[in-house]
Motif scaffolding. Structure first.
Motif, PDB file in Angstrom:
ATOM      1  N   VAL A  89       0.864  -1.176   0.000  1.00 31.16           N
ATOM      2  CA  VAL A  89       0.000   0.000   0.000  1.00 31.16           C
ATOM      3  C   VAL A  89       0.899   1.225   0.000  1.00 31.16           C
ATOM      4  O   VAL A  89       1.822   1.340   0.810  1.00 31.16           O
ATOM      5  CB  VAL A  89      -0.918   0.011   1.229  1.00 31.16           C
ATOM      6  CG1 VAL A  89      -1.842   1.229   1.199  1.00 31.16           C
ATOM      7  CG2 VAL A  89      -1.745  -1.273   1.289  1.00 31.16           C
ATOM      8  N   ILE A  90       0.640   2.149  -0.910  1.00 29.10           N
ATOM      9  CA  ILE A  90       1.446   3.359  -1.012  1.00 29.10           C
ATOM     10  C   ILE A  90       0.529   4.565  -1.122  1.00 29.10           C
ATOM     11  O   ILE A  90      -0.643   4.456  -1.483  1.00 29.10           O
ATOM     12  CB  ILE A  90       2.403   3.327  -2.223  1.00 29.10           C
ATOM     13  CG1 ILE A  90       1.614   3.224  -3.539  1.00 29.10           C
ATOM     14  CG2 ILE A  90       3.390   2.185  -2.116  1.00 29.10           C
ATOM     15  CD1 ILE A  90       2.471   3.347  -4.769  1.00 29.10           C
ATOM     16  N   GLY A  91       1.068   5.721  -0.797  1.00 34.01           N
ATOM     17  CA  GLY A  91       0.333   6.971  -0.927  1.00 34.01           C
ATOM     18  C   GLY A  91       0.838   7.760  -2.123  1.00 34.01           C
ATOM     19  O   GLY A  91       1.399   7.218  -3.068  1.00 34.01           O
ATOM     20  N   GLY A  92       0.640   9.051  -2.072  1.00 32.92           N
ATOM     21  CA  GLY A  92       1.074   9.919  -3.160  1.00 32.92           C
ATOM     22  C   GLY A  92       0.793  11.367  -2.825  1.00 32.92           C
ATOM     23  O   GLY A  92       0.201  11.693  -1.778  1.00 32.92           O
ATOM     24  N   ASP A  93       1.198  12.258  -3.718  1.00 30.32           N
ATOM     25  CA  ASP A  93       0.974  13.679  -3.489  1.00 30.32           C
ATOM     26  C   ASP A  93      -0.500  14.040  -3.499  1.00 30.32           C
ATOM     27  O   ASP A  93      -0.900  15.052  -2.920  1.00 30.32           O
ATOM     28  CB  ASP A  93       1.711  14.502  -4.554  1.00 30.32           C
ATOM     29  CG  ASP A  93       3.219  14.371  -4.436  1.00 30.32           C
ATOM     30  OD1 ASP A  93       3.688  14.059  -3.326  1.00 30.32           O
ATOM     31  OD2 ASP A  93       3.918  14.568  -5.443  1.00 30.32           O
ATOM     32  N   ASP A  94      -1.336  13.235  -4.177  1.00 34.36           N
ATOM     33  CA  ASP A  94      -2.765  13.519  -4.231  1.00 34.36           C
ATOM     34  C   ASP A  94      -3.534  12.888  -3.086  1.00 34.36           C
ATOM     35  O   ASP A  94      -4.763  12.935  -3.055  1.00 34.36           O
ATOM     36  CB  ASP A  94      -3.348  13.033  -5.562  1.00 34.36           C
ATOM     37  CG  ASP A  94      -3.082  11.545  -5.802  1.00 34.36           C
ATOM     38  OD1 ASP A  94      -2.440  10.901  -4.944  1.00 34.36           O
ATOM     39  OD2 ASP A  94      -3.500  11.042  -6.860  1.00 34.36           O
ATOM     40  N   ASP A  95      -2.839  12.244  -2.137  1.00 35.86           N
ATOM     41  CA  ASP A  95      -3.443  11.646  -0.947  1.00 35.86           C
ATOM     42  C   ASP A  95      -4.368  10.477  -1.279  1.00 35.86           C
ATOM     43  O   ASP A  95      -5.208  10.108  -0.465  1.00 35.86           O
ATOM     44  CB  ASP A  95      -4.209  12.698  -0.138  1.00 35.86           C
ATOM     45  CG  ASP A  95      -4.417  12.270   1.305  1.00 35.86           C
ATOM     46  OD1 ASP A  95      -3.556  11.553   1.832  1.00 35.86           O
ATOM     47  OD2 ASP A  95      -5.452  12.622   1.897  1.00 35.86           O
ATOM     48  N   ALA A  96      -4.234   9.905  -2.444  1.00 31.36           N
ATOM     49  CA  ALA A  96      -5.046   8.745  -2.803  1.00 31.36           C
ATOM     50  C   ALA A  96      -4.396   7.468  -2.279  1.00 31.36           C
ATOM     51  O   ALA A  96      -3.185   7.405  -2.092  1.00 31.36           O
ATOM     52  CB  ALA A  96      -5.223   8.665  -4.321  1.00 31.36           C
ATOM     53  N   VAL A  97      -5.220   6.446  -2.022  1.00 32.14           N
ATOM     54  CA  VAL A  97      -4.722   5.149  -1.576  1.00 32.14           C
ATOM     55  C   VAL A  97      -4.475   4.280  -2.804  1.00 32.14           C
ATOM     56  O   VAL A  97      -5.351   4.130  -3.664  1.00 32.14           O
ATOM     57  CB  VAL A  97      -5.729   4.463  -0.644  1.00 32.14           C
ATOM     58  CG1 VAL A  97      -5.218   3.092  -0.222  1.00 32.14           C
ATOM     59  CG2 VAL A  97      -5.979   5.333   0.583  1.00 32.14           C
ATOM     60  N   ARG A  98      -3.271   3.711  -2.897  1.00 37.89           N
ATOM     61  CA  ARG A  98      -2.913   2.853  -4.016  1.00 37.89           C
ATOM     62  C   ARG A  98      -2.367   1.523  -3.501  1.00 37.89           C
ATOM     63  O   ARG A  98      -1.764   1.480  -2.432  1.00 37.89           O
ATOM     64  CB  ARG A  98      -1.865   3.525  -4.910  1.00 37.89           C
ATOM     65  CG  ARG A  98      -2.382   4.724  -5.695  1.00 37.89           C
ATOM     66  CD  ARG A  98      -1.260   5.413  -6.462  1.00 37.89           C
ATOM     67  NE  ARG A  98      -1.758   6.438  -7.351  1.00 37.89           N
ATOM     68  CZ  ARG A  98      -2.041   7.691  -6.967  1.00 37.89           C
ATOM     69  NH1 ARG A  98      -1.845   8.048  -5.716  1.00 37.89           N
ATOM     70  NH2 ARG A  98      -2.488   8.571  -7.850  1.00 37.89           N
TER      71      ARG A  98
END
Length: 461
Positions: free
Chosen positions: A334-343
């Motif tokens: 599970v990783i995040g990102g600059d857009d705060d979405a869950v991936r």
């Protein structure tokens, strides 16, 4: 026929229109009192309008240089660090995020190597990130091991050699981590603070150690992260076995708060009940995203989650198309990102590395990126035809890169999640351990220069 005298009447419509037009033209030629007067003397950068200055800043060569530009004066800082997501200044955010994360600490056995980001490689001296100031471990203890990072701080722990060997004997291939001594350090200022284990937690196994900001979630510090050597928290996630079932248990969260009023405390469940989980050897950390930590549990239809704001556990169900069936041993992160979405990043059975993203609007999971590993790695140096007969393994993940190796042999390469380019030559691919981001503190340390008219300030890192 209209008499001629009527056309010359004082109140005629034609004459009134002519007067109004003359007055309007005269006002148009008259300079506006509200307009900013043109300087009569020499002009400088301060006279450039905001919309033109923004175009200049957008052409700054590197994120690090843009971060330094934000420290020039209040006006430049306002243009670059605006909080309005609808503003055109919002375009700066991705570059500034890259500037504030100059690199990652990679685990390489008992060593911890700082690997700079290519965009920031020319702006930093690696010696600033050296960990040679860590205190020596006592006799009979293993070296310091990196557990987590948050902002500009790192969290280390050490294990007692005797208990480590006993854990290996009892657990076979599983290395049981009992509650250890810890150390929080600030590499840039070469400062450390030791944290002794809590005697009440000694019998329990530890599922993970994490750094959190010291300020409460509803009281964020102005300008960004509130974490500092005088203001941080450590969360130790432990496993308590069920006295009635040998293969079941429940997670526990112990929190250490810095400061004179701090110390260790146990966080009670808000619901008053335990979250049931399987035996600890079947649990593995899967990553973090959107202020939550996730653990994968083999043969379970749910994922264990810990909210870092409330310090409460829950079971989250992911679609089997995203994380695989419970009986499968497929690995996912599970990783995040600059857009705060869950991936979720997962290697499928056919060696398709797939990135799933959860939509905020509907909660639906969609395939965002896909890389066919056998084809993408074809032609790379030392690539063998025997690779990828079985599903590849994920070595480490960041918000930007995924490190992967074939199951048949350790041959690490990385995939850029933005460009989907495969890279086998980068320095980060030499380390088979986890990677922890290091973030520059914000606001940065500023040094005023009163000799400048604009009160220019220089960023010191």
């Amino acid at each position: 026929m209209r008499p001629r005298s009527m056309a010359k009447t004082k109140g005629s419509p034609r004459r009134s229109r002519c007067k109004r037009n003359r007055r309007r033209n005269k006002r148009a030629r008259r300079p506006s009192r509200e307009a900013e007067p043109t300087p009569t003397g020499p002009t400088g950068v301060h006279h450039i309008p905001d919309h033109l200055l923004e175009l200049v800043l957008l052409r700054v060569g590197t994120p690090l240089a843009l971060l330094r530009a934000a420290s020039t004066c209040k006006r430049w800082c306002r243009l670059i660090f605006t909080d309005d997501a609808t503003s055109p200044d919002h375009r700066f955010r991705r570059s500034l995020r890259a500037a504030r994360v100059p690199g990652h600490y990679h685990v390489d056995g008992n060593n911890h190597v700082f690997v700079p980001d290519p965009l920031a490689a020319d702006g930093f001296d690696r010696r600033q990130f050296s960990l040679d100031f860590l205190p020596a471990v006592p006799h009979g203890s293993l070296p310091w091991e990196l557990a987590d990072s948050r902002g500009g701080l790192l969290l280390f722990y050490r294990r007692d050699l005797v208990y480590y060997r006993m854990g290996r004997v009892w657990g076979g291939d599983t290395e049981y981590l009992h509650f250890p001594d810890m150390l929080v350090c600030d590499p840039l200022n070469r400062r450390c603070q030791g944290i002794l284990y809590w005697e009440e937690m000694w019998p329990y196994q530890c599922l993970g150690l994490f750094l959190l900001d010291g300020a409460a979630a509803d009281e964020p510090a102005a300008g960004g992260s509130s974490i500092a050597m005088s203001n941080f928290r450590v969360v130790a996630v432990t496993y308590e076995s069920d006295v009635f079932e040998d293969d079941r248990g429940a997670p526990r969260a112990c929190v250490f708060s810095s400061g004179s009023d701090g110390g260790w405390s146990m966080v009670e469940s808000a619901s008053g009940g335990d979250v049931p989980i399987p035996e600890s050897r079947s649990i593995s950390f899967a990553g973090r995203a959107r202020s939550s930590f996730f653990w994968r549990m083999e043969h379970e239809g749910a994922v264990l989650a810990l909210d870092d704001a409330t310090i409460q556990f829950s079971l989250v169900t992911f679609p089997c198309t995203v994380v695989g069936m419970p009986e499968e041993s497929s690995a996912f992160r599970v990783i995040g990102g600059d857009d705060d979405a869950v991936r979720v990043v997962r290697v499928m059975a056919n060696n398709d590395l797939t990135v799933f993203r959860q939509l905020d609007s509907s909660g639906e999971w969609v395939v965002e990126k896909l890389v066919r590993l056998p084809e993408a790695t074809s032609g790379l140096p030392e690539r063998e035809e025997t690779y990828f007969h079985g599903p590849a393994k994920i070595v480490a993940t960041t918000t930007r890169h995924v490190l992967v190796t074939p199951q048949e042999e350790t041959w690490i390469f990385s995939i850029d999640l933005e460009t989907l380019e495969v890279d086998q030559a980068h320095e980060r691919n030499r380390y088979a351990g986890a990677a922890y981001p290091f973030e520059l503190p914000w606001p940065p340390a500023l040094r005023a220069d009163n000799r400048r008219r604009c009160s220019r300030m220089d960023l010191t890192v």
